[in-house]
Design a protein around this motif. Structure first.
Motif, PDB file in Angstrom:
ATOM      1  N   ILE A 106      68.538 104.360  24.634  1.00  0.00           N
ATOM      2  CA  ILE A 106      67.859 104.922  25.802  1.00  0.00           C
ATOM      3  C   ILE A 106      66.525 105.542  25.387  1.00  0.00           C
ATOM      4  CG2 ILE A 106      67.964 106.833  27.454  1.00  0.00           C
ATOM      5  CD1 ILE A 106      70.917 106.181  27.848  1.00  0.00           C
ATOM      6  N   SER A 107      66.519 106.262  24.284  1.00  0.00           N
ATOM      7  CA  SER A 107      65.288 106.909  23.820  1.00  0.00           C
ATOM      8  C   SER A 107      64.222 105.895  23.441  1.00  0.00           C
ATOM      9  CB  SER A 107      65.604 107.815  22.624  1.00  0.00           C
ATOM     10  OG  SER A 107      66.544 108.817  22.969  1.00  0.00           O
ATOM     11  N   ILE A 108      64.638 104.818  22.777  1.00  0.00           N
ATOM     12  CA  ILE A 108      63.687 103.777  22.377  1.00  0.00           C
ATOM     13  C   ILE A 108      63.080 103.113  23.605  1.00  0.00           C
ATOM     14  CG2 ILE A 108      63.508 101.502  21.279  1.00  0.00           C
ATOM     15  CD1 ILE A 108      65.630 102.570  19.247  1.00  0.00           C
ATOM     16  N   MET A 109      63.909 102.838  24.611  1.00  0.00           N
ATOM     17  CA  MET A 109      63.377 102.243  25.840  1.00  0.00           C
ATOM     18  C   MET A 109      62.435 103.207  26.556  1.00  0.00           C
ATOM     19  SD  MET A 109      66.448  99.910  27.450  1.00  0.00           S
ATOM     20  CE  MET A 109      67.916 100.724  26.835  1.00  0.00           C
ATOM     21  N   GLY A 110      62.748 104.494  26.492  1.00  0.00           N
ATOM     22  CA  GLY A 110      61.860 105.484  27.099  1.00  0.00           C
ATOM     23  C   GLY A 110      60.503 105.532  26.432  1.00  0.00           C
ATOM     24  N   ARG A 111      60.482 105.484  25.104  1.00  0.00           N
ATOM     25  CA  ARG A 111      59.208 105.502  24.383  1.00  0.00           C
ATOM     26  C   ARG A 111      58.451 104.181  24.553  1.00  0.00           C
ATOM     27  NH1 ARG A 111      57.768 109.965  24.897  1.00  0.00           N
ATOM     28  NH2 ARG A 111      56.239 109.923  23.203  1.00  0.00           N
ATOM     29  N   PHE A 112      59.185 103.103  24.735  1.00  0.00           N
ATOM     30  CA  PHE A 112      58.539 101.822  25.031  1.00  0.00           C
ATOM     31  C   PHE A 112      57.761 101.938  26.346  1.00  0.00           C
ATOM     32  CE2 PHE A 112      58.304  97.541  26.768  1.00  0.00           C
ATOM     33  CZ  PHE A 112      57.940  96.777  25.663  1.00  0.00           C
ATOM     34  N   GLN A 113      58.380 102.554  27.341  1.00  0.00           N
ATOM     35  CA  GLN A 113      57.685 102.754  28.616  1.00  0.00           C
ATOM     36  C   GLN A 113      56.447 103.631  28.421  1.00  0.00           C
ATOM     37  OE1 GLN A 113      60.337 103.787  32.030  1.00  0.00           O
ATOM     38  NE2 GLN A 113      61.994 103.356  30.588  1.00  0.00           N
ATOM     39  N   PRO A 122      52.979  90.400  29.801  1.00  0.00           N
ATOM     40  CA  PRO A 122      54.406  90.417  30.149  1.00  0.00           C
ATOM     41  C   PRO A 122      55.191  91.211  29.110  1.00  0.00           C
ATOM     42  CG  PRO A 122      53.498  88.203  30.313  1.00  0.00           C
ATOM     43  CD  PRO A 122      52.442  89.035  29.665  1.00  0.00           C
ATOM     44  N   LYS A 123      56.119  92.046  29.605  1.00  0.00           N
ATOM     45  CA  LYS A 123      56.874  92.939  28.730  1.00  0.00           C
ATOM     46  C   LYS A 123      58.353  92.862  29.096  1.00  0.00           C
ATOM     47  CE  LYS A 123      54.441  96.304  30.333  1.00  0.00           C
ATOM     48  NZ  LYS A 123      53.409  95.582  31.097  1.00  0.00           N
ATOM     49  N   ASN A 124      59.183  92.454  28.147  1.00  0.00           N
ATOM     50  CA  ASN A 124      60.622  92.350  28.375  1.00  0.00           C
ATOM     51  C   ASN A 124      61.383  93.258  27.417  1.00  0.00           C
ATOM     52  OD1 ASN A 124      60.188  90.296  30.273  1.00  0.00           O
ATOM     53  ND2 ASN A 124      60.295  88.705  28.707  1.00  0.00           N
ATOM     54  N   ILE A 125      62.398  93.926  27.928  1.00  0.00           N
ATOM     55  CA  ILE A 125      63.356  94.663  27.104  1.00  0.00           C
ATOM     56  C   ILE A 125      64.698  93.970  27.239  1.00  0.00           C
ATOM     57  CG2 ILE A 125      64.638  96.800  26.799  1.00  0.00           C
ATOM     58  CD1 ILE A 125      62.242  98.323  27.895  1.00  0.00           C
ATOM     59  N   ALA A 126      65.321  93.644  26.107  1.00  0.00           N
ATOM     60  CA  ALA A 126      66.632  93.002  26.114  1.00  0.00           C
ATOM     61  C   ALA A 126      67.608  93.855  25.314  1.00  0.00           C
ATOM     62  CB  ALA A 126      66.544  91.597  25.525  1.00  0.00           C
ATOM     63  N   PHE A 127      68.669  94.294  25.950  1.00  0.00           N
ATOM     64  CA  PHE A 127      69.699  95.108  25.306  1.00  0.00           C
ATOM     65  C   PHE A 127      70.921  94.238  25.024  1.00  0.00           C
ATOM     66  CE2 PHE A 127      73.538  97.827  25.887  1.00  0.00           C
ATOM     67  CZ  PHE A 127      73.412  98.561  24.719  1.00  0.00           C
ATOM     68  N   VAL A 128      71.292  94.139  23.756  1.00  0.00           N
ATOM     69  CA  VAL A 128      72.470  93.353  23.384  1.00  0.00           C
ATOM     70  C   VAL A 128      73.697  94.208  23.663  1.00  0.00           C
ATOM     71  CG1 VAL A 128      73.670  92.122  21.558  1.00  0.00           C
ATOM     72  CG2 VAL A 128      71.166  92.098  21.633  1.00  0.00           C
ATOM     73  N   ILE A 154      69.773 100.709  32.328  1.00  0.00           N
ATOM     74  CA  ILE A 154      68.865  99.573  32.507  1.00  0.00           C
ATOM     75  C   ILE A 154      68.755  99.182  33.973  1.00  0.00           C
ATOM     76  CG2 ILE A 154      68.691  97.065  32.107  1.00  0.00           C
ATOM     77  CD1 ILE A 154      69.539  97.656  29.204  1.00  0.00           C
ATOM     78  N   ARG A 155      69.855  99.231  34.702  1.00  0.00           N
ATOM     79  CA  ARG A 155      69.798  98.892  36.125  1.00  0.00           C
ATOM     80  C   ARG A 155      68.907  99.874  36.893  1.00  0.00           C
ATOM     81  NH1 ARG A 155      75.131  96.936  34.970  1.00  0.00           N
ATOM     82  NH2 ARG A 155      76.072  99.016  35.158  1.00  0.00           N
ATOM     83  N   VAL A 156      68.990 101.141  36.541  1.00  0.00           N
ATOM     84  CA  VAL A 156      68.133 102.138  37.194  1.00  0.00           C
ATOM     85  C   VAL A 156      66.670 101.920  36.806  1.00  0.00           C
ATOM     86  CG1 VAL A 156      67.624 104.594  37.427  1.00  0.00           C
ATOM     87  CG2 VAL A 156      70.001 103.822  37.349  1.00  0.00           C
ATOM     88  N   VAL A 157      66.407 101.667  35.527  1.00  0.00           N
ATOM     89  CA  VAL A 157      65.039 101.421  35.077  1.00  0.00           C
ATOM     90  C   VAL A 157      64.462 100.193  35.786  1.00  0.00           C
ATOM     91  CG1 VAL A 157      63.625 100.736  33.095  1.00  0.00           C
ATOM     92  CG2 VAL A 157      65.318 102.552  32.845  1.00  0.00           C
ATOM     93  N   ALA A 158      65.286  99.166  35.961  1.00  0.00           N
ATOM     94  CA  ALA A 158      64.827  97.959  36.652  1.00  0.00           C
ATOM     95  C   ALA A 158      64.343  98.289  38.060  1.00  0.00           C
ATOM     96  CB  ALA A 158      65.946  96.923  36.704  1.00  0.00           C
ATOM     97  N   GLN A 159      65.083  99.157  38.740  1.00  0.00           N
ATOM     98  CA  GLN A 159      64.680  99.567  40.091  1.00  0.00           C
ATOM     99  C   GLN A 159      63.381 100.367  40.042  1.00  0.00           C
ATOM    100  OE1 GLN A 159      66.049  98.685  42.956  1.00  0.00           O
ATOM    101  NE2 GLN A 159      64.546  99.857  44.128  1.00  0.00           N
ATOM    102  N   PRO A 170      63.576  94.887  32.162  1.00  0.00           N
ATOM    103  CA  PRO A 170      64.720  95.132  31.279  1.00  0.00           C
ATOM    104  C   PRO A 170      65.930  94.299  31.703  1.00  0.00           C
ATOM    105  CG  PRO A 170      64.613  96.873  32.903  1.00  0.00           C
ATOM    106  CD  PRO A 170      63.534  95.861  33.268  1.00  0.00           C
ATOM    107  N   VAL A 171      66.586  93.682  30.725  1.00  0.00           N
ATOM    108  CA  VAL A 171      67.771  92.872  31.015  1.00  0.00           C
ATOM    109  C   VAL A 171      68.876  93.172  30.003  1.00  0.00           C
ATOM    110  CG1 VAL A 171      66.468  90.997  32.087  1.00  0.00           C
ATOM    111  CG2 VAL A 171      66.977  90.909  29.627  1.00  0.00           C
ATOM    112  N   ILE A 172      70.079  92.722  30.341  1.00  0.00           N
ATOM    113  CA  ILE A 172      71.270  92.947  29.519  1.00  0.00           C
ATOM    114  C   ILE A 172      71.749  91.598  29.011  1.00  0.00           C
ATOM    115  CG2 ILE A 172      73.655  93.782  29.558  1.00  0.00           C
ATOM    116  CD1 ILE A 172      72.607  95.435  32.150  1.00  0.00           C
ATOM    117  N   LEU A 173      72.089  91.543  27.729  1.00  0.00           N
ATOM    118  CA  LEU A 173      72.586  90.305  27.122  1.00  0.00           C
ATOM    119  C   LEU A 173      74.041  90.468  26.710  1.00  0.00           C
ATOM    120  CD1 LEU A 173      69.576  89.621  24.713  1.00  0.00           C
ATOM    121  CD2 LEU A 173      69.872  88.757  27.049  1.00  0.00           C
TER     122      LEU A 173
END
Length: 237
Positions: A106-113, A122-128, A154-159, A170-173
Motif C-alpha cells: 500500500i505504501s509503495i503504491m501511495g508513493r507511486f501516486q 500510460p501508468k499501470n500498477i499490477a499487484f500479484v 486497489i479497487r478504491v484507488v481505481a475509483q 491499478p489491477v490485480i493479478l
C-alpha cells in the motif's frame, strides 16, 4: 523514449522470470528486493517499513524526473508465513507478515501516486495477489487477510483514479499455483499447521505447478493490453 518497469520482489521465482521477460522486451528495469543480483537491483527489506519506504521514495523521485513512454509497477514480493493458527506463532511474526504483505504494498503504491501521478505516459500498477484473498484456507489467515486488504485498496484507488487527468491504472493479478520457493515452504508445513498440505504435495508430484516463466509471459501479455482499473486478471499457467 524508453519504457520503465519497477519490479518489487524480482530476485527469484516469478519475480526473476518477470525480470528476464521484460528485459527481453527492452524495458528499463529497477528491481527492488533483499537478494537480487541483477545490475539494476536496489536493496529493499520490506520487513523494515521506514527504511524501505525511504528507499522507494528516493528512487521514485529520481525516476519521475525522466521522460518515459510507459511506466509499469509490479508488486510481487510476499511472505506466506507464519502458517497455522495464530496461537502457533508469535506477534512479531504476525507483524512482519502484515508489513511485507499489506503495509509496504500500500505504501509503495501511495508513493507511486505521489511521484508519477502527473506524468503523462500510460501508468499501470499490477499487484500479484492470490486466490487466498477470496478463499477460506485454514492456516493462511494472515496471508489471506493481507492479500484481500490490498485487493480492496486497489479497487478504491481505481475509483479515485477515474477522475484524474493523468490516471494510473491499478489491477490485480491471480497467478495460480507455481513452482516457486513459496510453494516449497507450503509443502514443508505440518498437517497441524496446514490441513491441506497433502494436496499441495500431490500437485507438485504430479506436475500441476506452472512454471514462473509461463506466468510471467501471461502477465506481460495482460499488461500490454487494454486494462480495466481495479479488476482481477487470471494469469495462471
Amino acid at each position: 523514449m524508453k519504457k520503465l518497469l519497477l519490479l518489487v520482489g524480482g530476485s527469484a521465482g516469478l519475480g526473476e522470470a518477470l525480470y528476464s521477460h521484460y528485459k527481453n522486451l527492452d524495458y528499463d528495469i529497477v528491481e527492488f528486493s533483499r537478494s537480487g543480483q541483477q545490475p539494476e537491483h536496489v536493496f529493499l527489506d520490506m520487513s523494515r517499513k521506514e527504511t524501505a519506504i525511504d528507499t522507494i521514495d528516493l528512487q521514485f523521485a529520481q525516476l519521475a524526473k525522466q521522460p518515459w513512454q510507459e511506466i509499469v509497477l509490479i508488486i510481487n514480493a510476499a511472505q506466506i508465513g507464519p502458517i497455522g493458527e495464530l496461537a502457533m506463532s508469535e506477534p512479531k511474526q504476525w507483524w512482519q507478515n502484515i508489513e511485507v504483505n499489506l503495509t509496504l504494498p500500500i505504501s509503495i503504491m501511495g508513493r507511486f501516486q505521489t511521484h508519477f501521478q502527473a506524468v503523462e505516459a500510460p501508468k499501470n500498477i499490477a499487484f500479484v495477489s492470490s486466490g487466498a484473498a477470496t478463499s477460506v484456507i485454514e492456516g493462511w489467515s494472515l496471508y489471506s487477510a493481507t492479500k484481500a486488504g490490498v485487493e480492496h485498496f486497489i479497487r478504491v484507488v481505481a475509483q479515485e483514479q477515474s477522475s484524474k487527468s493523468n490516471p494510473i491504472t491499478p489491477v490485480i493479478l491471480n497467478p495460480g499455483i507455481m513452482d516457486t520457493q513459496m510453494q516449497a515452504t507450503i509443502r514443508s508445513s505440518s498437517e497441524a499447521q496446514f490441513s491441506n498440505v497433502d494436496w499441495f504435495k500431490q500437485a507438485h508430484e504430479t506436475g500441476q505447478l506452472a512454471s514462473p516463466a509461463t506466468v510471467a509471459g501471461n502477465i506481460a501479455a495482460v499488461l500490454s493490453g487494454k486494462l480495466e482499473a481495479g479488476q482481477v486478471y487470471d494469469v495462471s499457467g
